[in-house]
Motif scaffolding. Structure first.
Motif, PDB file in Angstrom:
ATOM      1  N   GLU A 148     -14.037  -4.428   1.294  1.00 46.41           N
ATOM      2  CA  GLU A 148     -15.311  -3.833   1.668  1.00 46.41           C
ATOM      3  C   GLU A 148     -15.139  -2.384   2.134  1.00 46.41           C
ATOM      4  O   GLU A 148     -15.548  -1.993   3.217  1.00 46.41           O
ATOM      5  CB  GLU A 148     -16.024  -4.676   2.740  1.00 46.41           C
ATOM      6  N   VAL A 149     -14.545  -1.600   1.240  1.00 47.07           N
ATOM      7  CA  VAL A 149     -14.398  -0.165   1.503  1.00 47.07           C
ATOM      8  C   VAL A 149     -14.638   0.607   0.209  1.00 47.07           C
ATOM      9  O   VAL A 149     -14.354   0.121  -0.887  1.00 47.07           O
ATOM     10  CB  VAL A 149     -13.003   0.218   2.055  1.00 47.07           C
ATOM     11  N   VAL A 150     -15.199   1.805   0.370  1.00 50.55           N
ATOM     12  CA  VAL A 150     -15.242   2.795  -0.693  1.00 50.55           C
ATOM     13  C   VAL A 150     -14.179   3.833  -0.367  1.00 50.55           C
ATOM     14  O   VAL A 150     -14.111   4.326   0.768  1.00 50.55           O
ATOM     15  CB  VAL A 150     -16.631   3.473  -0.786  1.00 50.55           C
ATOM     16  N   PHE A 160     -18.146  -0.715   4.191  1.00 46.80           N
ATOM     17  CA  PHE A 160     -19.505  -1.188   3.963  1.00 46.80           C
ATOM     18  C   PHE A 160     -19.516  -2.697   4.146  1.00 46.80           C
ATOM     19  O   PHE A 160     -18.465  -3.335   4.194  1.00 46.80           O
ATOM     20  CB  PHE A 160     -20.007  -0.802   2.559  1.00 46.80           C
ATOM     21  N   LYS A 161     -20.689  -3.267   4.280  1.00 46.50           N
ATOM     22  CA  LYS A 161     -20.814  -4.706   4.501  1.00 46.50           C
ATOM     23  C   LYS A 161     -21.703  -5.331   3.427  1.00 46.50           C
ATOM     24  O   LYS A 161     -22.738  -4.780   3.075  1.00 46.50           O
ATOM     25  CB  LYS A 161     -21.398  -5.014   5.883  1.00 46.50           C
ATOM     26  N   ILE A 162     -21.272  -6.475   2.945  1.00 48.03           N
ATOM     27  CA  ILE A 162     -22.026  -7.261   1.976  1.00 48.03           C
ATOM     28  C   ILE A 162     -22.201  -8.659   2.546  1.00 48.03           C
ATOM     29  O   ILE A 162     -21.273  -9.202   3.186  1.00 48.03           O
ATOM     30  CB  ILE A 162     -21.283  -7.335   0.621  1.00 48.03           C
ATOM     31  N   ASP A 163     -23.367  -9.253   2.328  1.00 49.07           N
ATOM     32  CA  ASP A 163     -23.589 -10.627   2.754  1.00 49.07           C
ATOM     33  C   ASP A 163     -22.431 -11.506   2.267  1.00 49.07           C
ATOM     34  O   ASP A 163     -22.057 -11.428   1.091  1.00 49.07           O
ATOM     35  CB  ASP A 163     -24.910 -11.123   2.170  1.00 49.07           C
ATOM     36  N   PRO A 164     -21.843 -12.342   3.135  1.00 46.06           N
ATOM     37  CA  PRO A 164     -20.648 -13.119   2.751  1.00 46.06           C
ATOM     38  C   PRO A 164     -20.841 -13.982   1.513  1.00 46.06           C
ATOM     39  O   PRO A 164     -19.936 -14.075   0.673  1.00 46.06           O
ATOM     40  CB  PRO A 164     -20.367 -13.977   3.991  1.00 46.06           C
ATOM     41  N   ARG A 167     -20.971 -11.724  -1.522  1.00 47.70           N
ATOM     42  CA  ARG A 167     -19.615 -11.213  -1.752  1.00 47.70           C
ATOM     43  C   ARG A 167     -18.773 -12.266  -2.468  1.00 47.70           C
ATOM     44  O   ARG A 167     -18.072 -11.972  -3.439  1.00 47.70           O
ATOM     45  CB  ARG A 167     -18.992 -10.816  -0.420  1.00 47.70           C
ATOM     46  N   HIS A 168     -18.845 -13.512  -1.994  1.00 49.81           N
ATOM     47  CA  HIS A 168     -18.090 -14.608  -2.606  1.00 49.81           C
ATOM     48  C   HIS A 168     -18.489 -14.786  -4.071  1.00 49.81           C
ATOM     49  O   HIS A 168     -17.621 -14.942  -4.950  1.00 49.81           O
ATOM     50  CB  HIS A 168     -18.338 -15.905  -1.833  1.00 49.81           C
ATOM     51  N   LEU A 169     -19.780 -14.761  -4.339  1.00 44.09           N
ATOM     52  CA  LEU A 169     -20.256 -14.986  -5.704  1.00 44.09           C
ATOM     53  C   LEU A 169     -19.790 -13.869  -6.638  1.00 44.09           C
ATOM     54  O   LEU A 169     -19.345 -14.140  -7.760  1.00 44.09           O
ATOM     55  CB  LEU A 169     -21.782 -15.098  -5.722  1.00 44.09           C
ATOM     56  N   LEU A 170     -19.878 -12.620  -6.189  1.00 48.88           N
ATOM     57  CA  LEU A 170     -19.443 -11.509  -7.032  1.00 48.88           C
ATOM     58  C   LEU A 170     -17.935 -11.535  -7.253  1.00 48.88           C
ATOM     59  O   LEU A 170     -17.451 -11.310  -8.367  1.00 48.88           O
ATOM     60  CB  LEU A 170     -19.848 -10.178  -6.391  1.00 48.88           C
ATOM     61  N   LEU A 171     -17.183 -11.794  -6.193  1.00 48.98           N
ATOM     62  CA  LEU A 171     -15.723 -11.840  -6.325  1.00 48.98           C
ATOM     63  C   LEU A 171     -15.287 -12.896  -7.330  1.00 48.98           C
ATOM     64  O   LEU A 171     -14.245 -12.756  -7.984  1.00 48.98           O
ATOM     65  CB  LEU A 171     -15.070 -12.116  -4.969  1.00 48.98           C
ATOM     66  N   ASN A 172     -16.069 -13.956  -7.450  1.00 46.83           N
ATOM     67  CA  ASN A 172     -15.713 -15.061  -8.337  1.00 46.83           C
ATOM     68  C   ASN A 172     -16.522 -15.088  -9.638  1.00 46.83           C
ATOM     69  O   ASN A 172     -16.387 -16.017 -10.432  1.00 46.83           O
ATOM     70  CB  ASN A 172     -15.879 -16.389  -7.593  1.00 46.83           C
ATOM     71  N   GLY A 173     -17.353 -14.066  -9.833  1.00 47.13           N
ATOM     72  CA  GLY A 173     -18.112 -13.974 -11.067  1.00 47.13           C
ATOM     73  C   GLY A 173     -19.114 -15.093 -11.251  1.00 47.13           C
ATOM     74  O   GLY A 173     -19.308 -15.591 -12.368  1.00 47.13           O
ATOM     75  N   LEU A 174     -19.782 -15.486 -10.171  1.00 51.65           N
ATOM     76  CA  LEU A 174     -20.701 -16.620 -10.214  1.00 51.65           C
ATOM     77  C   LEU A 174     -22.154 -16.153 -10.118  1.00 51.65           C
ATOM     78  O   LEU A 174     -22.559 -15.578  -9.112  1.00 51.65           O
ATOM     79  CB  LEU A 174     -20.415 -17.585  -9.061  1.00 51.65           C
ATOM     80  N   ASP A 175     -22.940 -16.398 -11.157  1.00 51.85           N
ATOM     81  CA  ASP A 175     -24.375 -16.189 -11.070  1.00 51.85           C
ATOM     82  C   ASP A 175     -25.012 -17.478 -10.559  1.00 51.85           C
ATOM     83  O   ASP A 175     -24.309 -18.397 -10.122  1.00 51.85           O
ATOM     84  CB  ASP A 175     -24.961 -15.759 -12.418  1.00 51.85           C
ATOM     85  N   ASP A 176     -26.339 -17.587 -10.624  1.00 53.23           N
ATOM     86  CA  ASP A 176     -27.007 -18.779 -10.091  1.00 53.23           C
ATOM     87  C   ASP A 176     -26.551 -20.052 -10.796  1.00 53.23           C
ATOM     88  O   ASP A 176     -26.322 -21.092 -10.167  1.00 53.23           O
ATOM     89  CB  ASP A 176     -28.526 -18.640 -10.221  1.00 53.23           C
ATOM     90  N   ILE A 177     -26.398 -19.968 -12.120  1.00 56.96           N
ATOM     91  CA  ILE A 177     -25.961 -21.143 -12.875  1.00 56.96           C
ATOM     92  C   ILE A 177     -24.516 -21.485 -12.537  1.00 56.96           C
ATOM     93  O   ILE A 177     -24.169 -22.654 -12.315  1.00 56.96           O
ATOM     94  CB  ILE A 177     -26.131 -20.906 -14.387  1.00 56.96           C
TER      95      ILE A 177
END
Length: 204
Positions: A148-150, A160-164, A167-177
């Motif tokens: 969480e840094v630029v 910077f801060k991202i909702d946990p 953050r987890h979903l993006l790090l793991n490439g997970l969309d809603d499905i």
């Protein structure tokens, strides 16, 4: 959805506030529900002249910003209509991260769902990053979601801060499905149990 962990790339400076979704992808191009093919029309009203030729003054028509992966802008980025095509167009062009002081709520949510990371940083910091970006090819910016840094070209790290959960979903490439499919074994077990307990629901 492609995972987002650490990105080092060219940042395009867009020192403009209130960039709305119709500027990002004009309504006349919303003719498909496929997520691809919109990149060529990203910022079309800025990128192209009325005769269809490129506007050489617009940043994404200039080198090295034709290859930008980060966009730095000002307040209220993504305001206007709720079209999900806006993050689709950014992603299809190659932009995976937008840095701005704040974002319109719906655009902010749609970005996470489509693999685009919106990073909120103070206006003064965005101004610094825009000056960095104007240095061109030699001014690559790193966006590290894990830490969480630029990281500016001079090595300075800006947190910077991202909702946990996001953050987890993006790090793991997970969309809603993808998020739902994480629970596939439990879903399958429930359905098997239900077929035994209430077979009439599955008749025919």
């Amino acid at each position: 959805m492609q995972a987002f962990t650490t990105l080092t790339g060219i940042a395009a400076p867009l020192p403009k506030a209130n960039v709305d979704t119709d500027q990002i992808i004009p309504a006349r191009f919303l003719k498909s529900i496929e997520r691809t093919g919109f990149g060529k029309n990203l910022f079309a009203n800025f990128r192209y002249n009325p005769d269809g030729t490129e506007n050489p003054d617009f940043v994404l028509n200039q080198e090295p910003y034709r290859r930008a992966e980060v966009l730095v802008a000002y307040e209220d980025f993504g305001c206007g209509s709720s079209r999900e095509h806006a993050p689709w167009a950014l992603l299809d062009f190659g932009i995976r991260c937008v840095i701005a002081p704040d974002f319109a709520d719906i655009f902010h949510n749609n970005s996470f769902k489509n693999g685009v990371l919106p990073v909120k940083l103070p206006r003064a910091v965005c101004e610094q990053l825009i000056e960095d970006a104007r240095m061109g090819e030699n001014a690559r910016i790193t966006v590290d979601l894990e830490r969480e840094v630029v990281v500016r070209p001079n090595g300075e790290e800006i947190p910077f801060k991202i909702d946990p959960l996001r953050r987890h979903l993006l790090l793991n490439g997970l969309d809603d499905i993808g998020q739902t499919l994480q629970h596939a074994p439990a879903i399958d077990a429930y359905e098997a149990k239900q077929k035994t307990a209430q077979p009439w629901l599955h008749a025919g």
